[in-house]
Design an enzyme around this catalytic site. Structure first.
Site, PDB file in Angstrom:
ATOM      1  N   CYS A 115       0.858  -1.184   0.000  1.00  0.00           N
ATOM      2  CA  CYS A 115       0.000   0.000   0.000  1.00  0.00           C
ATOM      3  C   CYS A 115       0.897   1.237   0.000  1.00  0.00           C
ATOM      4  CB  CYS A 115      -0.872   0.009   1.240  1.00  0.00           C
ATOM      5  SG  CYS A 115      -1.718  -1.555   1.459  1.00  0.00           S
TER       6      CYS A 115
ATOM      7  N   ARG B 293       1.389   1.695  -5.947  1.00  0.00           N
ATOM      8  CA  ARG B 293       1.610   0.687  -4.911  1.00  0.00           C
ATOM      9  C   ARG B 293       0.341  -0.085  -4.561  1.00  0.00           C
ATOM     10  NH1 ARG B 293       6.360   1.440  -2.344  1.00  0.00           N
ATOM     11  NH2 ARG B 293       5.629   0.102  -0.669  1.00  0.00           N
TER      12      ARG B 293
ATOM     13  N   TRP C 166      -3.664  -1.866  -1.347  1.00  0.00           N
ATOM     14  CA  TRP C 166      -3.638  -3.093  -2.136  1.00  0.00           C
ATOM     15  C   TRP C 166      -4.041  -4.174  -1.148  1.00  0.00           C
ATOM     16  CZ3 TRP C 166      -0.886  -7.787  -2.223  1.00  0.00           C
ATOM     17  CH2 TRP C 166      -0.983  -8.499  -3.427  1.00  0.00           C
TER      18      TRP C 166
ATOM     19  N   ASN D 194       0.892  -0.484   6.052  1.00  0.00           N
ATOM     20  CA  ASN D 194       1.301  -1.153   4.819  1.00  0.00           C
ATOM     21  C   ASN D 194       2.012  -2.435   5.230  1.00  0.00           C
ATOM     22  OD1 ASN D 194       2.294  -1.868   2.314  1.00  0.00           O
ATOM     23  ND2 ASN D 194       4.017  -0.433   2.395  1.00  0.00           N
ATOM     24  N   GLY D 195       1.522  -3.580   4.747  1.00  0.00           N
ATOM     25  CA  GLY D 195       2.189  -4.837   5.086  1.00  0.00           C
ATOM     26  C   GLY D 195       1.214  -5.856   5.610  1.00  0.00           C
TER      27      GLY D 195
ATOM     28  N   GLU E  80       9.405 -12.359 -21.219  1.00  0.00           N
ATOM     29  CA  GLU E  80       9.049 -10.997 -20.809  1.00  0.00           C
ATOM     30  C   GLU E  80       7.871 -10.487 -21.647  1.00  0.00           C
ATOM     31  OE1 GLU E  80       9.280  -8.897 -18.650  1.00  0.00           O
ATOM     32  OE2 GLU E  80       9.104  -6.910 -19.512  1.00  0.00           O
TER      33      GLU E  80
ATOM     34  N   LYS F 209       4.221  -9.262 -20.167  1.00  0.00           N
ATOM     35  CA  LYS F 209       3.640  -7.931 -20.433  1.00  0.00           C
ATOM     36  C   LYS F 209       2.202  -8.080 -20.917  1.00  0.00           C
ATOM     37  CE  LYS F 209       5.820  -5.573 -18.854  1.00  0.00           C
ATOM     38  NZ  LYS F 209       7.108  -5.837 -18.285  1.00  0.00           N
TER      39      LYS F 209
ATOM     40  N   GLU G 283      -0.165  -9.277 -18.001  1.00  0.00           N
ATOM     41  CA  GLU G 283      -0.464  -8.316 -16.943  1.00  0.00           C
ATOM     42  C   GLU G 283      -1.240  -7.099 -17.449  1.00  0.00           C
ATOM     43  OE1 GLU G 283       2.727  -6.349 -14.757  1.00  0.00           O
ATOM     44  OE2 GLU G 283       4.012  -6.399 -16.518  1.00  0.00           O
TER      45      GLU G 283
ATOM     46  N   HIS H  44       7.861 -30.399 -27.529  1.00  0.00           N
ATOM     47  CA  HIS H  44       7.717 -31.235 -26.330  1.00  0.00           C
ATOM     48  C   HIS H  44       6.388 -30.976 -25.624  1.00  0.00           C
ATOM     49  CE1 HIS H  44      11.768 -32.605 -26.931  1.00  0.00           C
ATOM     50  NE2 HIS H  44      12.173 -31.336 -27.031  1.00  0.00           N
TER      51      HIS H  44
ATOM     52  N   LYS I  38       2.931  -2.014  -8.074  1.00  0.00           N
ATOM     53  CA  LYS I  38       4.282  -1.817  -8.610  1.00  0.00           C
ATOM     54  C   LYS I  38       5.349  -2.431  -7.696  1.00  0.00           C
ATOM     55  CE  LYS I  38       7.250   0.209 -11.411  1.00  0.00           C
ATOM     56  NZ  LYS I  38       7.396  -0.478 -12.703  1.00  0.00           N
TER      57      LYS I  38
HETATM   58  O1  M6R Z   1      10.767  -3.953  -8.241  1.00  0.00           O
HETATM   59  P1  M6R Z   1      11.156  -5.295  -8.773  1.00  0.00           P
HETATM   60  O2  M6R Z   1      11.987  -5.222  -9.991  1.00  0.00           O
HETATM   61  O3  M6R Z   1      11.786  -6.183  -7.728  1.00  0.00           O
HETATM   62  O4  M6R Z   1       9.778  -5.977  -9.200  1.00  0.00           O
HETATM   63  C1  M6R Z   1       9.718  -7.308  -9.623  1.00  0.00           C
HETATM   64  C2  M6R Z   1       8.380  -7.626 -10.243  1.00  0.00           C
HETATM   65  O5  M6R Z   1       7.354  -7.448  -9.331  1.00  0.00           O
HETATM   66  C3  M6R Z   1       8.091  -6.756 -11.481  1.00  0.00           C
HETATM   67  O6  M6R Z   1       9.117  -6.840 -12.420  1.00  0.00           O
HETATM   68  C4  M6R Z   1       6.770  -7.184 -12.146  1.00  0.00           C
HETATM   69  O7  M6R Z   1       6.904  -8.459 -12.689  1.00  0.00           O
HETATM   70  C5  M6R Z   1       6.371  -6.155 -13.188  1.00  0.00           C
HETATM   71  N1  M6R Z   1       5.035  -5.701 -12.935  1.00  0.00           N
HETATM   72  C6  M6R Z   1       6.385  -6.673 -14.557  1.00  0.00           C
HETATM   73  O8  M6R Z   1       6.048  -5.703 -15.498  1.00  0.00           O
END
Ligand code: M6R
Length: 628
Positions: free
Chosen positions: A2, A28, A75, A99-100, A501, A505, A508, A524, A623
Site C-alpha cells: 500500500c 503501490r 492493495w 502497509n504490510g 518478458e 507484459k 499483466e 515437447h 508496482k
Molecule cells: O521492483 P522489482 O523489480 O523487484 O519488481 C519485480 C516484479 O514485481 C516486477 O518486475 C513485475 O513483474 C512487473 N510488474 C512486470 O512488469
C-alpha cells in the site's frame, strides 16, 4: 504494497499534501483509499473504495483541514477492497494507516474480541489500532503506546499513527515495507516513497527496519524499537518532480517506453569510456554505505571491484518477474562474454529451497523498486550464508540497495507504470557492462573484443529510437490482434528471456493468455496448443540461432499458427512465412534483446488500451511487491 503519506505542519492543508502524495503512490495499490485529518484534537476521516479518484470526488463536498493528517492507498491483503476495510482505521481517537501484513492477526483478533473490542473491518490493520489504543489507556503517550505494541505484532509492516489527545504528533514505525521521512521547513512528512514528497522537499531520512519516528511539532526524533535514540543522516536527492509527471503522454507506461533510449544511455554512462570504448564499473562500493558512494575514490573503488570480481567462480542472479527475465539475459551475457557460470533463480523459490551457495559465489539481485519482499529475503539469506552480494536497483537507497555489499544502478529515473519497461532495458544495459567488465578483469576477452561490445552498446540508444516507430503500427494492428485466443512467444538463446518478458507484459496488461517458451521446446508439448486462433510471436534475429528459429517457426505455421515474426532488417524469408513481419535494425547479438523488448511492450500497451484496460494500473497488481 500500500502507499502511505503523513503530514505535520502549519503551512499547508494536510489534505492537499496527502492527496498529491497518494497520487504518486497509487502504483503501490489502488483498490481503496482514505484520509484522516486532525484539527484541534478532532479527526475527520473520509474513505472510498476504488481508485483515488473516488476519494477525491468525495472530498469535493467535504471541508477537511487541520495541521496533521495521514492517508493511504490500499492493495488488499486481509479483507475485500471495500470502504469499511479502507484505511485509516480508527479506534478511540487513534487513526492509523498500515502497509504490510500482520502474521499473528488471528490470535490478536481472538484476544481482542474476547476482551469485548468492537472490530469494524476484516483487516489485520485495524487490530494494530486497537492494540495501540489499549496501550494508550495506561501510557497516555502515543510514542510509548506504539513502542509497547510492537512486541505484540509479527510480520512485515510500516505504520503511521496519530492521536486526538496529542494533536501535534505523528508516530511512524517501519519493519519491512519502506518508509521515508521528508524534512521541510517548519513541517515534516512521512511516506512510503520519496516520489510522494518530491514536490515539497528533497531532504529525506530513510528509515531502517525496526525504527520508530516521532514527529513532534517541528522536531523529528528517531529511535530503535527498544527506545534508544538514533542519529540518522539526511540524504539530499536531486530528482526533479517533473520526472514523475506524464508530460503529455496518455499513460506513464507509454512515456516510459519512449524514455528508453535515454534511460539506457544513462545506465551505461557511469561505466563506459566513450573514447577508449572500454568499461570500468563506477562506484560499486563493495562494502560501503550507499549514502557514501559519491565520496568514494574511484580508483580505489575500481581496485576493490576487480578484486571481488576476480575472486568469484560463479554467480547467482536472484529476482522476480521482469527483473528475473533481465537476469536470464544476464546469464547468457555473462556466460558468453566472461565465462563465469551463472544460475538464475526466482527469489520466492531461492529463499525457501535452502540453496547451496559455495564459497566464492557472488549473489546478485535485480530489483527496480529495491523493495520486493522475496528479493530482499533472498539477499538476506545469501548474506547469512556468507556470500558477497551485489544489487542492481533503480531506486537508490531502497532497502535492497542499502543491504547489498555492492551496488549498481539502472539510472532509469522513476518508473511509475506498474508494467516494467525502461527499468528492464536499463538493467540489460548494466548487465552488458558487467559482463564486459568481468570478461576483461578475468582476461577472457581482449581489448579488441571489449571495444566491439562497447561500440555495440553505444549504438543501442539510437537503434532503440528507430524501433519506437512501432508505436503507430501497433496502434492500428491492436484491433486485429485482439481477436486471437492466445499468444505463444518464442525465442532462442538471448531472445528466449525476451519471449518470457513479452508474454508477461501481455498477461499483466491485456489479461490475455500468453506463454513464453524456448522455441526448441515447442515440440515437447506446446505445439498441441496451436491452431488458427493462436498467435505465434517469434523472435528470430539474424544471429547464430536464426536457422534453428526458422525451423521452429515452420513447425508452428504448419499447424495453423498465425505468425508475428520479429527479425533483422528486410528479411524476405521471414516476410514470406509470417502474417506480420516486424523488422529491427541490424545489431550485435548482445543488443538484440534491448531492441526486441520494445515492439513487445508496444504490442501489449496497445492491445490493453484497445480493450479498454487501465495500462498504468492493471487489475490485482501493484508496482512494488512488499509482501510475499
Ligand atoms: O521492483 P522489482 O523489480 O523487484 O519488481 C519485480 C516484479 O514485481 C516486477 O518486475 C513485475 O513483474 C512487473 N510488474 C512486470 O512488469
Amino acid at each position: 504494497m500500500c502507499g502511505i503519506v503523513g503530514y505535520l505542519g502549519n503551512s499547508k492543508n494536510p489534505k492537499d499534501v496527502i492527496i498529491s502524495g497518494l497520487k504518486k503512490l497509487e502504483y503501490r495499490g489502488y483498490d481503496s483509499a482514505g484520509i484522516a485529518v486532525m484539527n484541534e484534537g478532532k479527526t475527520k476521516r473520509v474513505r472510498a473504495s476504488g481508485k483515488l479518484k473516488a476519494l477525491e470526488d468525495k472530498l469535493l463536498t467535504e471541508k477537511i483541514d487541520g495541521n496533521v493528517g495521514i492517508g493511504h492507498t490500499r492493495w488488499a491483503t486481509h479483507g475485500a477492497p471495500t470502504e469499511r476495510n479502507a484505511h485509516p482505521h480508527q479506534v478511540r481517537g487513534i487513526s492509523l494507516v498500515h502497509n504490510g501484513i500482520i502474521e499473528n492477526y488471528v490470535e490478536i483478533r481472538e484476544a481482542l474480541l474476547a476482551d469485548g473490542a468492537t472490530i469494524t473491518s476484516d483487516t489485520d490493520s485495524e487490530l494494530v489500532a486497537h492494540l495501540i489504543a489499549n496501550e494508550i489507556d495506561s501510557t497516555k503517550d502515543l510514542y510509548k503506546a506504539v513502542e509497547k505494541t510492537l512486541c505484540k505484532i509479527r510480520g512485515a509492516f510500516s505504520i503511521v499513527v496519530m492521536w486526538e489527545q496529542n494533536p501535534n504528533q505523528l508516530v511512524a514505525f517501519k519493519d519491512g515495507p519502506p518508509l521515508v521521512v521528508g524534512l521541510g521547513s517548519e513541517e515534516n512528512f512521512v511516506a512510503s516513497d520519496v516520489q510522494a514528497l518530491l514536490q515539497y522537499t528533497r531532504k529525506f531520512i530513510y528509515l531502517d527496519d525496526r525504527e520508530i519516528v516521532l514527529l513532534n511539532g517541528q522536531d523529528v526524533s528517531i529511535f530503535s524499537a527498544n527506545g534508544y535514540p538514533l542519529q540518522k543522516k539526511a540524504v539530499e536527492l536531486n530528482w526533479d518532480p517533473q520526472m514523475v509527471e506524464k508530460q503529455g503522454y496518455a499513460h506513464f507506461m507509454l512515456k516510459e517506453i519512449y524514455e528508453q533510449p535515454r534511460a539506457v544511455a544513462a545506465a551505461m554512462e557511469p561505466h563506459v569510456n566513450t573514447e577508449k570504448f572500454s568499461v570500468r564499473l563506477k562506484n560499486v562500493g563493495f562494502g560501503s554505505l550507499v549514502n557514501k558512494l559519491e565520496d568514494l575514490d574511484p580508483a580505489q573503488d575500481w581496485i576493490k571491484t576487480q578484486e571481488v570480481l576476480k575472486g568469484i567462480d560463479r554467480i547467482f542472479i536472484i529476482a522476480c518477474g521482469t527483473s528475473s527475465y533481465a537476469g536470464m539475459v544476464g546469464k547468457y551475457l555473462i556466460e558468453n562474454i566472461a565465462h563465469v557460470p551463472v544460475e538464475v533463480d526466482i527469489a520466492s523459490e531461492f529463499r525457501y529451497r535452502n540453496p547451496v551457495i559455495p564459497p566464492k559465489s557472488l549473489v546478485m539481485t535485480i530489483s527496480q523498486s529495491g523493495e520486493t519482499a522475496d528479493t530482499l529475503a533472498a539477499i538476506r539469506l545469501a548474506k547469512e550464508k556468507g556470500a558477497t552480494t551485489l544489487s542492481i536497483c533503480n531506486v537508490r537507497n531502497s532497502t535492497i540497495d542499502r543491504e547489498a555489499h555492492g551496488h549498481l544502478y539502472m539510472n532509469s529515473g522513476p518508473e511509475i507504470g506498474v508494467a516494467s519497461t525502461k527499468a528492464f532495458t536499463s538493467t540489460l544495459t548494466v548487465l552488458n557492462c558487467l559482463a564486459v567488465a568481468i570478461g576483461r578483469i578475468r582476461d577472457v576477452i581482449s581489448d579488441k573484443q571489449e571495444k566491439e561490445f562497447v561500440q555495440a552498446l553505444l549504438s543501442a540508444p539510437s537503434q532503440m529510437e528507430v524501433v519506437l516507430a512501432y508505436d503507430k503500427y501497433f496502434d492500428q494492428a491492436a484491433h486485429t490482434l485482439k481477436q486471437f485466443r492466445g499468444f505463444l512467444y518464442l525465442g532462442r538463446g538471448v531472445s528466449f528471456p525476451i519471449a518470457m518478458e513479452g508474454a508477461l507484459k501481455l498477461k499483466e496488461l491485456a489479461y490475455m493468455h500468453a506463454e513464453g517458451y524456448a522455441a526448441g521446446e515447442m515440440k515437447h508439448g506446446p505445439l498441441a496448443l496451436i491452431d488458427e486462433r493462436m498467435a505465434i510471436v517469434m523472435l528470430a534475429p539474424s544471429d547464430e540461432l536464426y536457422e534453428k528459429s526458422i525451423s521452429n517457426l515452420e513447425e508452428a505455421r504448419a499447424r495453423g499458427g498465425q505468425v508475428i515474426a520479429i527479425g533483422t532488417g528486410d528479411n524476405d524469408k521471414l516476410k514470406a512465412i509470417s502474417k506480420y513481419y516486424l523488422s529491427l535494425p541490424k545489431a550485435h547479438w548482445t543488443i538484440n534483446p534491448l531492441l526486441e523488448a520494445i515492439p513487445l511492450q508496444l504490442m501489449s500497451y496497445h492491445l490493453a488500451s484497445s480493450l479498454g484496460y487501465d495500462v498504468d494500473q492493471p487489475r490485482n497488481l501493484a508496482k512494488s511487491v512488499t509482501v510475499e
